[in-house]
Scaffold this motif. Structure first.
Motif, mmCIF file in Angstrom:
data_model
loop_
_atom_site.group_PDB
_atom_site.id
_atom_site.type_symbol
_atom_site.label_atom_id
_atom_site.label_comp_id
_atom_site.label_asym_id
_atom_site.label_seq_id
_atom_site.Cartn_x
_atom_site.Cartn_y
_atom_site.Cartn_z
ATOM 1 N N LEU A 25 0.815 -1.215 0.000
ATOM 2 C CA LEU A 25 0.000 0.000 0.000
ATOM 3 C C LEU A 25 0.848 1.265 0.000
ATOM 4 C CD1 LEU A 25 -2.991 0.909 0.154
ATOM 5 C CD2 LEU A 25 -2.715 1.016 2.646
ATOM 6 N N LEU A 26 2.022 1.208 0.628
ATOM 7 C CA LEU A 26 2.889 2.393 0.791
ATOM 8 C C LEU A 26 4.308 2.076 0.309
ATOM 9 C CD1 LEU A 26 1.657 3.242 4.400
ATOM 10 C CD2 LEU A 26 1.119 4.565 2.348
ATOM 11 N N PRO A 27 4.474 1.873 -0.996
ATOM 12 C CA PRO A 27 5.768 1.406 -1.506
ATOM 13 C C PRO A 27 6.921 2.384 -1.336
ATOM 14 C CG PRO A 27 4.303 2.030 -3.312
ATOM 15 C CD PRO A 27 3.474 2.034 -2.070
ATOM 16 N N TYR A 28 6.630 3.669 -1.150
ATOM 17 C CA TYR A 28 7.699 4.660 -1.041
ATOM 18 C C TYR A 28 8.148 4.911 0.395
ATOM 19 C CZ TYR A 28 5.971 5.502 -5.755
ATOM 20 O OH TYR A 28 5.563 5.335 -7.055
ATOM 21 N N GLU A 29 7.496 4.258 1.344
ATOM 22 C CA GLU A 29 7.869 4.463 2.738
ATOM 23 C C GLU A 29 9.085 3.614 3.100
ATOM 24 O OE1 GLU A 29 6.778 6.582 4.886
ATOM 25 O OE2 GLU A 29 5.034 7.347 3.774
ATOM 26 N N HIS A 30 10.044 4.225 3.796
ATOM 27 C CA HIS A 30 11.186 3.499 4.359
ATOM 28 C C HIS A 30 10.710 2.751 5.609
ATOM 29 C CE1 HIS A 30 13.700 5.821 1.649
ATOM 30 N NE2 HIS A 30 13.184 6.939 2.154
ATOM 31 N N THR A 31 11.276 1.593 5.861
ATOM 32 C CA THR A 31 10.847 0.798 7.014
ATOM 33 C C THR A 31 12.043 0.199 7.759
ATOM 34 O OG1 THR A 31 10.656 -1.266 5.762
ATOM 35 C CG2 THR A 31 8.685 0.133 5.868
ATOM 36 N N ILE A 32 11.828 -0.040 9.044
ATOM 37 C CA ILE A 32 12.772 -0.814 9.855
ATOM 38 C C ILE A 32 11.957 -1.857 10.610
ATOM 39 C CG2 ILE A 32 14.455 -0.798 11.737
ATOM 40 C CD1 ILE A 32 15.054 2.110 11.075
ATOM 41 N N TYR A 33 12.343 -3.116 10.466
ATOM 42 C CA TYR A 33 11.609 -4.222 11.082
ATOM 43 C C TYR A 33 12.489 -4.908 12.123
ATOM 44 C CZ TYR A 33 8.832 -8.489 11.559
ATOM 45 O OH TYR A 33 8.089 -9.521 12.065
ATOM 46 N N LEU A 34 11.917 -5.117 13.315
ATOM 47 C CA LEU A 34 12.602 -5.855 14.379
ATOM 48 C C LEU A 34 11.891 -7.179 14.622
ATOM 49 C CD1 LEU A 34 13.250 -3.226 17.227
ATOM 50 C CD2 LEU A 34 14.803 -3.928 15.400
ATOM 51 N N ALA A 35 12.620 -8.269 14.495
ATOM 52 C CA ALA A 35 12.087 -9.592 14.812
ATOM 53 C C ALA A 35 12.704 -10.062 16.127
ATOM 54 C CB ALA A 35 12.409 -10.573 13.688
ATOM 55 N N ASP A 36 11.918 -9.991 17.186
ATOM 56 C CA ASP A 36 12.420 -10.371 18.513
ATOM 57 C C ASP A 36 12.248 -11.882 18.718
ATOM 58 O OD1 ASP A 36 13.427 -10.242 21.071
ATOM 59 O OD2 ASP A 36 11.568 -9.471 21.954
ATOM 60 N N SER A 37 12.860 -12.655 17.817
ATOM 61 C CA SER A 37 12.679 -14.116 17.834
ATOM 62 C C SER A 37 13.267 -14.765 19.075
ATOM 63 C CB SER A 37 13.319 -14.724 16.576
ATOM 64 O OG SER A 37 12.618 -14.317 15.416
ATOM 65 N N LYS A 38 14.259 -14.118 19.672
ATOM 66 C CA LYS A 38 14.886 -14.659 20.879
ATOM 67 C C LYS A 38 13.865 -14.808 22.002
ATOM 68 C CE LYS A 38 17.618 -11.926 23.208
ATOM 69 N NZ LYS A 38 18.798 -11.081 23.524
ATOM 70 N N ASN A 39 12.876 -13.935 22.012
ATOM 71 C CA ASN A 39 11.870 -13.939 23.078
ATOM 72 C C ASN A 39 10.502 -14.460 22.630
ATOM 73 O OD1 ASN A 39 13.365 -12.671 25.370
ATOM 74 N ND2 ASN A 39 13.624 -11.042 23.859
ATOM 75 N N ALA A 40 10.434 -15.008 21.427
ATOM 76 C CA ALA A 40 9.170 -15.557 20.931
ATOM 77 C C ALA A 40 8.883 -16.909 21.580
ATOM 78 C CB ALA A 40 9.230 -15.708 19.411
ATOM 79 N N PRO A 41 7.592 -17.194 21.791
ATOM 80 C CA PRO A 41 6.436 -16.314 21.571
ATOM 81 C C PRO A 41 6.157 -15.440 22.790
ATOM 82 C CG PRO A 41 5.675 -18.492 22.186
ATOM 83 C CD PRO A 41 7.184 -18.567 22.124
ATOM 84 N N TYR A 42 5.484 -14.301 22.562
ATOM 85 C CA TYR A 42 5.089 -13.440 23.670
ATOM 86 C C TYR A 42 3.851 -13.982 24.383
ATOM 87 C CZ TYR A 42 8.122 -9.494 22.185
ATOM 88 O OH TYR A 42 9.183 -8.680 21.871
ATOM 89 N N GLY A 43 3.045 -14.770 23.681
ATOM 90 C CA GLY A 43 1.750 -15.222 24.199
ATOM 91 C C GLY A 43 1.750 -15.786 25.601
ATOM 92 N N PRO A 44 2.675 -16.688 25.966
ATOM 93 C CA PRO A 44 2.644 -17.280 27.318
ATOM 94 C C PRO A 44 3.206 -16.382 28.414
ATOM 95 C CG PRO A 44 3.695 -18.736 25.690
ATOM 96 C CD PRO A 44 3.606 -17.383 25.082
ATOM 97 N N LYS A 45 3.811 -15.252 28.052
ATOM 98 C CA LYS A 45 4.462 -14.398 29.054
ATOM 99 C C LYS A 45 3.414 -13.578 29.811
ATOM 100 C CE LYS A 45 8.576 -13.961 26.100
ATOM 101 N NZ LYS A 45 9.311 -15.055 26.746
ATOM 102 N N ASP A 46 3.790 -13.114 31.008
ATOM 103 C CA ASP A 46 2.851 -12.276 31.745
ATOM 104 C C ASP A 46 2.922 -10.840 31.236
ATOM 105 O OD1 ASP A 46 4.927 -10.815 33.136
ATOM 106 O OD2 ASP A 46 5.053 -12.427 34.606
ATOM 107 N N LYS A 47 1.955 -10.031 31.645
ATOM 108 C CA LYS A 47 1.819 -8.682 31.102
ATOM 109 C C LYS A 47 3.059 -7.821 31.360
ATOM 110 C CE LYS A 47 -1.358 -4.784 30.800
ATOM 111 N NZ LYS A 47 -2.759 -4.329 31.017
ATOM 112 N N ALA A 48 3.658 -7.959 32.526
ATOM 113 C CA ALA A 48 4.847 -7.162 32.860
ATOM 114 C C ALA A 48 6.016 -7.497 31.931
ATOM 115 C CB ALA A 48 5.249 -7.399 34.313
ATOM 116 N N GLN A 49 6.194 -8.771 31.629
ATOM 117 C CA GLN A 49 7.258 -9.179 30.708
ATOM 118 C C GLN A 49 7.002 -8.645 29.302
ATOM 119 O OE1 GLN A 49 6.760 -13.477 31.601
ATOM 120 N NE2 GLN A 49 8.966 -13.525 31.949
#
Length: 259
Positions: A25-49
């Motif tokens: 949709l926005l082909p001219y926008e520059h992007t930076i993507y962070l993949a926090d795979s070391k801490n995946a998945p977030y789902g089982p973690k508690d809210k504070a984490q």
């Protein structure tokens, strides 16, 4: 107008499904993507984490000059986006399961939601479901084990097919006609889901809606990049570079970053 990049983060590689919609949709926008795979998945973690990880990701993207941040993770959105918006002076785009369209469009009055524990147990998810599910039978299913398989390159494995078979069985038995994908990793399961679900079941994810909302917020804040230049798209992972590279179909350069 702003040539600063859009920041995107997820608990791993799943948010690349959102990145692809944004770039379409926005082909001219520059992007930076962070993949926090070391801490995946977030789902089982508690809210504070979850909140601690989201703040870390946000500050890293802000230090790299991002003008807007897409929280490309349902669990992170439902548990942390309110706090992030209060703490940082940039626009945030969140991801919520598309319960509303599924409920409004359902003819069998039965819809399935496949999501992480962190999303299904969040206050925001509860409020959204309560608001839009009146008269609808909602079958919630925690997708335990799905994200780790995707993160290790086993999306199409027999192990994944067995897991999905177990999760889909009660939904099919309840005559769902829509299934909502409540995790940004899950769109990569769509080919498998199409094979395993009855043909009339519609699969809904939030990717296009998120891209449209990103464009709207950029326009409202006069942050759209209107220069027709080749966009720079940077990808960082603290996990396996090869897996992120493969899911991006080798079209972008991926770097390892210890964060």
């Amino acid at each position: 107008m702003s040539i600063k990049p859009i920041g995107i983060f997820d608990s791993g590689i799943g948010g690349t499904s959102i990145f692809k919609e944004i770039k379409a949709l926005l082909p001219y926008e520059h992007t930076i993507y962070l993949a926090d795979s070391k801490n995946a998945p977030y789902g089982p973690k508690d809210k504070a984490q979850i909140l601690e990880l989201c703040k870390k990701n946000t500050e890293l993207l802000l230090n790299k000059g991002c003008k807007l941040i897409v929280v490309a993770c349902n669990t992170a959105t439902t548990n942390a986006i309110k706090t992030l918006r209060e703490a940082y002076d940039v626009p945030f785009i969140g991801i919520e399961p598309a319960i509303k369209p599924a409920s409004l469009q359902s003819k069998t009055k039965s819809v399935g939601i496949l999501a992480t524990k962190g999303t299904l147990s969040s206050e925001l998810f509860y409020k959204t479901t309560d608001l839009f599910s009146n008269g609808i039978n909602v079958i919630e299913q925690t997708g335990d084990g799905i994200v780790p398989l995707i993160e290790t390159g086993k999306t199409n494995s027999e192990e994944m097919k067995t897991l999905l078979g177990v999760y889909l069985k009660p939904m099919i038995a309840s005559d769902i006609d829509h299934i909502v994908l409540g995790c940004t990793h899950y769109p990569y399961l769509i080919p498998l889901l199409k094979d395993m679900l009855p043909k009339h079941v519609k699969i809904i994810d939030s990717g296009l809606a998120v891209a449209k909302q990103t464009k709207n917020i950029l326009e409202q804040n006069n942050l759209l990049n209107t220069e027709v230049l080749d966009a720079t798209n940077l990808f960082y992972t603290n996990g396996n570079v090869a897996i992120l590279d493969a899911i991006l179909e080798h079209n972008f350069n991926v770097s390892y970053l210890n964060f």
